[in-house]
Structures are given as structure tokens and as C-alpha cells.
Design an enzyme around this catalytic site. Structure first.
Site, PDB file in Angstrom:
ATOM      1  N   PRO A  89       0.821  -1.224   0.000  1.00 11.71           N
ATOM      2  CA  PRO A  89       0.000   0.000   0.000  1.00 11.71           C
ATOM      3  C   PRO A  89       0.850   1.267   0.000  1.00 11.71           C
ATOM      4  O   PRO A  89       2.082   1.193   0.098  1.00 11.71           O
ATOM      5  CB  PRO A  89      -0.771  -0.124   1.323  1.00 11.71           C
ATOM      6  CG  PRO A  89       0.095  -0.959   2.194  1.00 11.71           C
ATOM      7  CD  PRO A  89       0.841  -1.895   1.296  1.00 11.71           C
ATOM      8  N   GLU A 157       1.558  -8.587 -12.187  1.00 14.54           N
ATOM      9  CA  GLU A 157       0.249  -9.139 -12.573  1.00 14.54           C
ATOM     10  C   GLU A 157      -0.612  -8.028 -13.181  1.00 14.54           C
ATOM     11  O   GLU A 157      -0.668  -6.928 -12.651  1.00 14.54           O
ATOM     12  CB  GLU A 157      -0.433  -9.745 -11.338  1.00 14.54           C
ATOM     13  CG  GLU A 157      -1.748 -10.412 -11.643  1.00 14.54           C
ATOM     14  CD  GLU A 157      -1.654 -11.364 -12.827  1.00 14.54           C
ATOM     15  OE1 GLU A 157      -0.850 -12.304 -12.783  1.00 14.54           O
ATOM     16  OE2 GLU A 157      -2.373 -11.146 -13.820  1.00 14.54           O
ATOM     17  N   CYS A 272      -5.321  -0.149  -6.977  1.00 12.81           N
ATOM     18  CA  CYS A 272      -4.065  -0.032  -7.741  1.00 12.81           C
ATOM     19  C   CYS A 272      -3.789   1.333  -8.362  1.00 12.81           C
ATOM     20  O   CYS A 272      -2.690   1.856  -8.197  1.00 12.81           O
ATOM     21  CB  CYS A 272      -4.048  -1.091  -8.832  1.00 12.81           C
ATOM     22  SG  CYS A 272      -4.037  -2.765  -8.171  1.00 12.81           S
ATOM     23  N   PHE A 273      -4.748   1.884  -9.099  1.00 19.81           N
ATOM     24  CA  PHE A 273      -4.412   3.052  -9.929  1.00 19.81           C
ATOM     25  C   PHE A 273      -3.807   4.193  -9.107  1.00 19.81           C
ATOM     26  O   PHE A 273      -2.729   4.686  -9.409  1.00 19.81           O
ATOM     27  CB  PHE A 273      -5.646   3.550 -10.680  1.00 19.81           C
ATOM     28  CG  PHE A 273      -5.999   2.727 -11.897  1.00 19.81           C
ATOM     29  CD1 PHE A 273      -5.157   1.729 -12.357  1.00 19.81           C
ATOM     30  CD2 PHE A 273      -7.172   2.964 -12.600  1.00 19.81           C
ATOM     31  CE1 PHE A 273      -5.466   0.972 -13.478  1.00 19.81           C
ATOM     32  CE2 PHE A 273      -7.495   2.224 -13.723  1.00 19.81           C
ATOM     33  CZ  PHE A 273      -6.648   1.223 -14.162  1.00 19.81           C
TER      34      PHE A 273
HETATM   35  N1  LIG Z   1      -5.885  -6.379  -6.589  1.00 17.42           N
HETATM   36  C1  LIG Z   1      -5.550  -6.385  -7.871  1.00 17.42           C
HETATM   37  O1  LIG Z   1      -6.411  -6.408  -8.748  1.00 17.42           O
HETATM   38  C2  LIG Z   1      -4.106  -6.372  -8.277  1.00 17.42           C
HETATM   39  C3  LIG Z   1      -3.775  -6.619  -9.617  1.00 17.42           C
HETATM   40  C4  LIG Z   1      -2.436  -6.616  -9.995  1.00 17.42           C
HETATM   41  C5  LIG Z   1      -1.452  -6.392  -9.048  1.00 17.42           C
HETATM   42  N2  LIG Z   1      -1.790  -6.160  -7.755  1.00 17.42           N
HETATM   43  C6  LIG Z   1      -0.701  -6.004  -6.769  1.00 17.42           C
HETATM   44  O2  LIG Z   1      -0.540  -7.280  -6.131  1.00 17.42           O
HETATM   45  C7  LIG Z   1      -0.176  -7.098  -4.743  1.00 17.42           C
HETATM   46  C8  LIG Z   1      -1.180  -7.802  -3.860  1.00 17.42           C
HETATM   47  O3  LIG Z   1      -2.428  -7.205  -4.055  1.00 17.42           O
HETATM   48  P1  LIG Z   1      -3.765  -7.838  -3.466  1.00 17.42           P
HETATM   49  O4  LIG Z   1      -4.881  -7.020  -3.977  1.00 17.42           O
HETATM   50  O5  LIG Z   1      -3.754  -9.303  -3.708  1.00 17.42           O
HETATM   51  O6  LIG Z   1      -3.539  -7.563  -1.906  1.00 17.42           O
HETATM   52  P2  LIG Z   1      -4.347  -8.187  -0.674  1.00 17.42           P
HETATM   53  O7  LIG Z   1      -4.269  -7.204   0.420  1.00 17.42           O
HETATM   54  O8  LIG Z   1      -5.678  -8.674  -1.136  1.00 17.42           O
HETATM   55  O9  LIG Z   1      -3.509  -9.502  -0.284  1.00 17.42           O
HETATM   56  C9  LIG Z   1      -2.228  -9.478   0.268  1.00 17.42           C
HETATM   57  C10 LIG Z   1      -2.129 -10.593   1.296  1.00 17.42           C
HETATM   58  O10 LIG Z   1      -0.771 -10.695   1.720  1.00 17.42           O
HETATM   59  C11 LIG Z   1      -0.792 -11.119   3.097  1.00 17.42           C
HETATM   60  N3  LIG Z   1       0.521 -10.852   3.700  1.00 17.42           N
HETATM   61  C12 LIG Z   1       1.093  -9.647   3.952  1.00 17.42           C
HETATM   62  N4  LIG Z   1       2.319  -9.831   4.479  1.00 17.42           N
HETATM   63  C13 LIG Z   1       2.518 -11.159   4.570  1.00 17.42           C
HETATM   64  C14 LIG Z   1       3.609 -11.968   5.031  1.00 17.42           C
HETATM   65  N5  LIG Z   1       4.735 -11.410   5.470  1.00 17.42           N
HETATM   66  N6  LIG Z   1       3.466 -13.312   4.992  1.00 17.42           N
HETATM   67  C15 LIG Z   1       2.323 -13.884   4.536  1.00 17.42           C
HETATM   68  N7  LIG Z   1       1.274 -13.174   4.078  1.00 17.42           N
HETATM   69  C16 LIG Z   1       1.378 -11.830   4.088  1.00 17.42           C
HETATM   70  C17 LIG Z   1      -1.922 -10.334   3.694  1.00 17.42           C
HETATM   71  O11 LIG Z   1      -2.381 -10.936   4.897  1.00 17.42           O
HETATM   72  C18 LIG Z   1      -2.957 -10.374   2.555  1.00 17.42           C
HETATM   73  O12 LIG Z   1      -3.883 -11.438   2.711  1.00 17.42           O
HETATM   74  C19 LIG Z   1      -0.103  -5.590  -4.536  1.00 17.42           C
HETATM   75  O13 LIG Z   1       1.230  -5.179  -4.717  1.00 17.42           O
HETATM   76  C20 LIG Z   1      -0.970  -5.033  -5.654  1.00 17.42           C
HETATM   77  O14 LIG Z   1      -0.587  -3.739  -6.031  1.00 17.42           O
HETATM   78  C21 LIG Z   1      -3.092  -6.168  -7.344  1.00 17.42           C
HETATM   79  O1  LIG Z   2     -13.390   3.253 -19.022  1.00 19.84           O
HETATM   80  C1  LIG Z   2     -13.266   3.078 -17.802  1.00 19.84           C
HETATM   81  C2  LIG Z   2     -12.621   1.945 -17.244  1.00 19.84           C
HETATM   82  C3  LIG Z   2     -12.504   1.834 -15.863  1.00 19.84           C
HETATM   83  N1  LIG Z   2     -13.016   2.803 -15.056  1.00 19.84           N
HETATM   84  C4  LIG Z   2     -12.840   2.681 -13.591  1.00 19.84           C
HETATM   85  O2  LIG Z   2     -11.476   2.473 -13.304  1.00 19.84           O
HETATM   86  C5  LIG Z   2     -11.315   1.723 -12.124  1.00 19.84           C
HETATM   87  C6  LIG Z   2     -10.365   0.547 -12.328  1.00 19.84           C
HETATM   88  O3  LIG Z   2     -10.976  -0.401 -13.187  1.00 19.84           O
HETATM   89  P1  LIG Z   2     -10.192  -1.658 -13.781  1.00 19.84           P
HETATM   90  O4  LIG Z   2      -8.908  -1.228 -14.338  1.00 19.84           O
HETATM   91  O5  LIG Z   2     -11.116  -2.366 -14.678  1.00 19.84           O
HETATM   92  O6  LIG Z   2      -9.995  -2.576 -12.477  1.00 19.84           O
HETATM   93  P2  LIG Z   2      -8.714  -2.893 -11.545  1.00 19.84           P
HETATM   94  O7  LIG Z   2      -9.015  -4.171 -10.877  1.00 19.84           O
HETATM   95  O8  LIG Z   2      -8.385  -1.712 -10.725  1.00 19.84           O
HETATM   96  O9  LIG Z   2      -7.520  -3.175 -12.592  1.00 19.84           O
HETATM   97  C7  LIG Z   2      -6.470  -2.249 -12.832  1.00 19.84           C
HETATM   98  O10 LIG Z   2      -5.494  -2.333 -11.822  1.00 19.84           O
HETATM   99  C8  LIG Z   2      -4.917  -3.654 -11.669  1.00 19.84           C
HETATM  100  C9  LIG Z   2      -3.994  -3.602 -10.482  1.00 19.84           C
HETATM  101  O11 LIG Z   2      -2.729  -3.128 -10.783  1.00 19.84           O
HETATM  102  C10 LIG Z   2      -4.221  -4.022 -12.973  1.00 19.84           C
HETATM  103  O12 LIG Z   2      -3.638  -5.317 -12.845  1.00 19.84           O
HETATM  104  C11 LIG Z   2      -5.220  -3.990 -14.130  1.00 19.84           C
HETATM  105  O13 LIG Z   2      -4.561  -4.285 -15.350  1.00 19.84           O
HETATM  106  C12 LIG Z   2      -5.855  -2.621 -14.185  1.00 19.84           C
HETATM  107  O14 LIG Z   2      -6.876  -2.591 -15.186  1.00 19.84           O
HETATM  108  C13 LIG Z   2     -12.732   1.286 -11.711  1.00 19.84           C
HETATM  109  O15 LIG Z   2     -13.209   2.149 -10.705  1.00 19.84           O
HETATM  110  C14 LIG Z   2     -13.530   1.466 -12.982  1.00 19.84           C
HETATM  111  O16 LIG Z   2     -14.892   1.713 -12.754  1.00 19.84           O
HETATM  112  C15 LIG Z   2     -13.643   3.914 -15.580  1.00 19.84           C
HETATM  113  O17 LIG Z   2     -14.083   4.797 -14.844  1.00 19.84           O
HETATM  114  N2  LIG Z   2     -13.759   4.018 -16.946  1.00 19.84           N
END
Ligand SMILES: NC(=O)c1ccc[n+]([C@@H]2O[C@H](COP(=O)([O-])OP(=O)(O)OC[C@H]3O[C@@H](n4cnc5c(N)ncnc54)[C@H](O)[C@@H]3O)[C@@H](O)[C@H]2O)c1
Ligand SMILES: O=c1ccn([C@@H]2O[C@H](COP(=O)(O)OP(=O)(O)O[C@H]3O[C@H](CO)[C@@H](O)[C@H](O)[C@H]3O)[C@@H](O)[C@H]2O)c(=O)[nH]1
Length: 480
Positions: A89, A157, A272-273
Site C-alpha cells: 500500500p 500481474e 491499484c491506480f
Molecule cells: N488487486 C488487484 O487487482 C491487483 C492486480 C495486480 C497487481 N496487484 C498487486 O498485487 C499485490 C497484492 O495485491 P492484493 O490485492 O492481492 O492484496 P491483498 O491485500 O488482497 O492480499 C495481500 C495478502 O498478503 C498477506 N501478507 C502480507 N504480508 C505477509 C507476510 N509477510 N506473509 C504472509 N502473508 C502476508 C496479507 O495478509 C494479505 O492477505 C499488490 O502489490 C498489488 O498492487 C493487485
Molecule cells: O473506461 C473506464 C474503465 C474503468 N473505469 C474505472 O477504473 C477503475 C479501475 O478499473 P479496472 O482497471 O477495470 O480494475 P482494476 O481491478 O483496478 O484493474 C487495474 O489495476 C490492476 C492492479 O494493478 C491491474 O492489474 C489492471 O490491469 C488494471 O486494469 C474502476 O473504478 C472502474 O470503474 C472507468 O471509470 N472508466
């Protein structure tokens, strides 16, 4: 047998590992986490996250080659490949607070890997991290090693929530960054072999470590920038009578621009964003690039402006006050098909309305009352956000009710704010809705999901983001 252990059973670790297990039956995959309730949920019939298609995948492999455990050290010690998918975070305190990524969880995972390992390992950065994190992690791992070789890879990812399983089954690309040394290249090949079980090899991109780390931040910055661009246009559309959907469609047919990610909205949310752009801004500042930092910071400022503008539209349309008025909030998650509320625009919009003493009745099909209460009570880190993000007082807590039905939320309301594009909000019986509301009845569509003309025929006053305004709204004071 290849053994994979993933540290972090969250939105990324859980689905990603479930798909690897499904596609690679000969690989044993264990997802570990320090949070016992989360692991218990992964082992139950009620998975800790809502994601279409996830239940099926987990059911097919759990107990066969997919396991969830709190025994972090044991499974890390046994694995050949360790993914680290812990949360990263934004820092809220100390150096870089409000911008830099908090790598506390990552560092503690790396130290634990170094402590418990007895065999060589490939350590994969799955979390989104600042560029050059691999170097710091390498130092932690090698500083503590006892003749063990750790090779670090960056494998960011790109899944989006709500479509995670489809994204994992059919990714646009898989990105693997590694050192340009023989060991680095060998590790890249080993990880490529895992993904090659189902991803065409021409979609597996291999780069150096820093390119992979930076590409993740760059991808999110570009995606968010498109939304802020179209949202900035939406304000101009409202001022001029242009229709943002028509503008998006027109520009999106240019193959250089493309049609995706051009939906105007109340603002982007999600974990994320904002976090990743703030992180990018911080990295630029640390590298002496203030102009580049300011360029990306503007993407977040426009997003804050858009949420603020929406609140102002609601208040100014309703005779410049919402004090004591019931407002139905439809949707609280940051997008449809997820229960995730991290950085959802609904938090800021609700706080803005509560700041003007509205009474809110909130409905979201996937978000619990507990979650909404926690989100509204949480103080947002204020690095230079607009003043409308007011901290919630104990009295305003009483002004919020959370209900489990859209019609219940709407009954006797003066206005409806649609903040998440759940399909069910398109198909409500709007005649019934109109009859149950105070008059004049307002709909503020923050996702452009309703047919505004049909609603106007019923008698509603409708505000849709970036669309030509009702005559009612045109005469209201300018908003900003
Ligand atoms: N959420 C998404 O859509 C998304 C997509 C792409 C990348 N990411 C990135 O992936 C990473 C993880 O995101 P998330 O949404 O899965 O987070 P999350 O908070 O859902 O999950 C993270 C997990 O890690 C665990 N954790 C933390 N420290 C730990 C430790 N030392 N040992 C074991 N477990 C531990 C926490 O308890 C938690 O359950 C972030 O860096 C995020 O930016 C997220
Ligand atoms: O045309 C659009 C598209 C999206 N959104 C908003 O943008 C936010 C993010 O949407 P989206 O990107 O679909 O979902 P995330 O799960 O946040 O995924 C983004 O963030 C992830 C975490 O890094 C990446 O892995 C993905 O590729 C990236 O799309 C949401 O509030 C959507 O409602 C809009 O307002 N307008």
C-alpha cells in the site's frame, strides 16, 4: 515435482495460483498467508473474495494440487519457486508518506524466505513494487544466505478485478523480467515454462528486471490517464452540450487510440491506480524529475476533481442543500462484479454528501454493512486532496444506513446516486422507483448506466456524467 509457494492469499495470490494449479496439474501450488481467517475462507465454501468463475477453478484443484495454509515457513522452505504477492500500500507515515509504496510486508516476507530456506530458490515479485525493488530484495536475500542461491524475477500481474479469471486464462501478455546473467536467464525460462502450459509463447514477454517493474507502473498510469482524460472531457461536454459517449466513440474508432477504457465515470477507484501513480510520482521526484512527477500527479487530481464535481452537482441540483434529505446510494464497490471497496469513488462521494448533512441509504449486492461502515470511518491520507473529503463525525455515522435491496434504499428518497455499474441497476422498475420517491425525484448516474430519456419520460430529473444537461440542471449554479 516443481513446488510453488505463493506468499499472500489476496486478490492476486489466490486467483493467480488457482489458475496455475488448474493449468499445471503436475505442479503443487501452496498459497500461504499470515491471516488465518483468510486462509480458512479459502478452505471453505465461501471464498474470501467475490470473483466470477473463481469458485469453479478452486473447487477443481483444491486438495489435489492446490492448497491454502498458514504454515508459511514450511511451504516456503519446500518450494522451488516462491511468488511474493503481499500488499504494497501507499505509506501513510514517515519518509515519502502519501506517495511511496510501503514495502514493510515485502521486506518481512523476503527476510523470512532468507531465514527458512535450505535449498536454491527462484523468488518472484508478483506484487506491484517500485522500480529497483528487486535490487533491495536481492540484498536482503543474499546478505542472509547460507550458501543458497536466490534468483529474483519480476512477474507483475495485470489482471483486473471482476474479470480476473478470464484475464488469467487469456492474458494479453505475461511479463517476466530477470537479470541478464546465465542464472537470471535460466530462472526466466523456468517461469516461462509454467505459463507456457496455457499462454502462447509469443505472449510471454521477457525483459530485464527494471523494465518489468517499471512496465507495471507505466501500464496502470496509462490506463488511469485515459480515464482522467475522458473524465476531463466529460466536464467540457456538460458545459458545451456535447455527449461524452459520442466523443468517446468517435475518438475510439481511431485505431491509434482504440475503443477501450474510455467510459466517463464518477472517477476511477480500486486498490491499484491511485497507489501506483503516487508511487510513480514519488520515484520521479526522487530521480529529480519534477515535471514528469507533476504530469502524472495531474491524473489523480482530475480524478479527485471528478468526484468533487459529482457531489457538487448533486447538492446544487437539489436546491443547494441535501441537509436531512434521504439519498439512495446504489453501488459501493469500485466497479461491478467485485466486492472490493478499496479507494472506491463511493467513499469520497458519500463523505461529500454527509458533509452537507445528507441521510444516506446504501445498497451494494456484494459489500457488507461492516465494510461500508469501516470505509466511511477511515481517515483518508491528505497529501493535497480537495477539502470536500471531510472526516466523518460520530453524528454523520448515524446518517448512514446500509440495506440489502435497491428498492428499500430508494423508498422515500429525494435522489438516487448510481456509483457502481452493477447490471441490476439498469433493469430496475423505474416507474415503481419513481412512485416510491419524494418529488422532484432526481437520478445522478455516475456510471452512465440508465436510459436517461426513458427516465425523463417517467418524470425524473436526470444527471448523467458528460451528457447534455436537463434544463433543470442548466440553470443551477456552476459547479467545479
Ligand atoms: N488487486 C488487484 O487487482 C491487483 C492486480 C495486480 C497487481 N496487484 C498487486 O498485487 C499485490 C497484492 O495485491 P492484493 O490485492 O492481492 O492484496 P491483498 O491485500 O488482497 O492480499 C495481500 C495478502 O498478503 C498477506 N501478507 C502480507 N504480508 C505477509 C507476510 N509477510 N506473509 C504472509 N502473508 C502476508 C496479507 O495478509 C494479505 O492477505 C499488490 O502489490 C498489488 O498492487 C493487485
Ligand atoms: O473506461 C473506464 C474503465 C474503468 N473505469 C474505472 O477504473 C477503475 C479501475 O478499473 P479496472 O482497471 O477495470 O480494475 P482494476 O481491478 O483496478 O484493474 C487495474 O489495476 C490492476 C492492479 O494493478 C491491474 O492489474 C489492471 O490491469 C488494471 O486494469 C474502476 O473504478 C472502474 O470503474 C472507468 O471509470 N472508466
Amino acid at each position: 515435482m516443481v513446488k510453488i509457494c505463493c506468499i499472500g492469499a489476496g486478490y492476486v495470490g489466490g486467483p493467480t495460483m488457482a489458475v496455475i494449479a488448474l493449468k499445471c496439474p503436475e505442479i503443487e501450488v501452496v498459497v500461504v498467508d499470515i491471516a488465518a481467517p483468510r486462509i480458512n475462507a479459502w478452505n471453505s465454501d465461501h471464498l474470501p473474495i467475490y470473483e466470477p468463475g473463481l469458485d469453479d477453478v478452486v473447487k477443481k484443484c483444491r486438495g489435489k494440487n492446490l492448497f491454502f495454509s498458514t504454515d508459511v515457513e514450511k511451504h516456503v522452505a519446500e518450494a522451488n519457486i516462491v511468488f511474493v504477492s503481499v500488499n504494497t500500500p501507499t505509506k501513510t507515515q514517515g519518509l515519502g508518506a502519501g506517495k511511496a509504496a510501503d514495502l514493510t510486508y515485502w521486506e518481512s516476507a523476503a527476510r523470512m524466505i532468507a531465514d527458512v530456506s535450505k535449498t536454491d530458490k527462484i523468488v518472484v515479485e508478483k506484487s506491484t513494487v517500485p522500480v529497483k525493488t528487486a535490487e533491495a530484495i536481492e540484498r536482503i536475500l543474499t546478505h542472509n544466505r547460507k550458501g543458497i542461491n536466490f534468483t529474483i524475477l519480476s512477474n507483475p500481474e495485470f489482471l483486473a478485478e471482476g474479470t480476473a479469471i478470464a484475464d488469467l486464462f487469456n492474458p494479453d501478455r505475461v511479463l517476466i523480467g530477470g537479470r541478464e546473467t546465465p542464472e537470471g536467464q535460466k530462472a526466466i525460462h523456468a517461469l516461462r515454462d509454467v505459463y507456457a502450459h496455457w499462454v502462447p509463447v509469443d505472449r510471454i514477454l521477457c525483459t530485464n528486471l527494471w523494465s518489468a517493474e517499471l512496465s507495471k507502473l507505466a501500464a496502470n498510469a496509462f490506463l488511469a490517464q485515459r480515464i482522467s482524460s475522458v473524465n476531463a472531457m466529460s466536464a467540457l461536454c456538460e458545459a458545451t452540450g456535447a455527449d461524452v459517449s459520442q466523443v468517446s466513440h468517435s475518438i475510439g474508432t481511431d485505431s491509434r487510440i482504440g475503443p477501450k477504457f474510455l467510459n466517463a465515470s464518477v472517477g476511477f477507484g480500486g486498490s491499484c491506480f491511485q497507489k501506483d501513480i503516487l508511487n510513480l510520482v514519488y520515484i520521479c521526484e526522487c530521480n529529480g524529475l519534477p515535471e514528469v512527477a507533476n504530469y502524472w500527479k495531474q491524473v489523480i487530481k482530475v480524478n479527485d476533481y471528478q468526484k468533487n464535481r459529482f457531489v457538487n452537482r448533486v447538492v446544487s441540483s437539489m436546491f443547494n442543500t441535501v441537509s436531512g434529505k434521504k439519498i439512495a446510494v446504489l453501488g459501493f464497490a469500485f466497479k461491478k462484479d467485485t466486492g472490493d471497496t478499496r479507494e472506491t469513488p463511493a467513499i469520497d462521494v458519500c463523505k461529500g454528501l454527509l458533509g452537507d448533512k445528507a441521510k444516506l441509504s446504501i445498497y451494494d449486492p456484494q459489500v457488507s454493512e461492516d465494510q461500508i461502515t469501516r470505509d466511511l470511518a477511515m481517515k483518508k491520507f491528505d497529501w493535497d486532496h480537495p477539502a470536500h473529503l471531510q472526516p466523518l463525525s460520530p453524528t454523520s455515522n448515524k446518517q448512514v444506513s446500509v440495506v440489502w435491496d435497491a428498492y428499500e434504499a430508494i423508498k422515500d428518497a429525494h435522489g438516487i446516486c448510481i456509483l457502481t455499474e452493477w447490471d441490476e441497476f439498469k433493469n430496475l422498475d423505474y416507474k415503481k422507483v419513481f412512485d416510491s420517491m419524494q418529488k422532484p425525484a432526481f437520478v445522478f448516474d455516475g456510471r452512465n448506466v440508465v436510459d436517461a430519456n426513458k427516465l425523463r419520460e417517467i418524470g425524473f430529473i436526470v444527471y448523467s456524467i458528460g451528457k447534455p444537461l436537463d434544463s433543470w440542471l442548466k440553470d443551477m449554479p456552476a459547479v467545479a
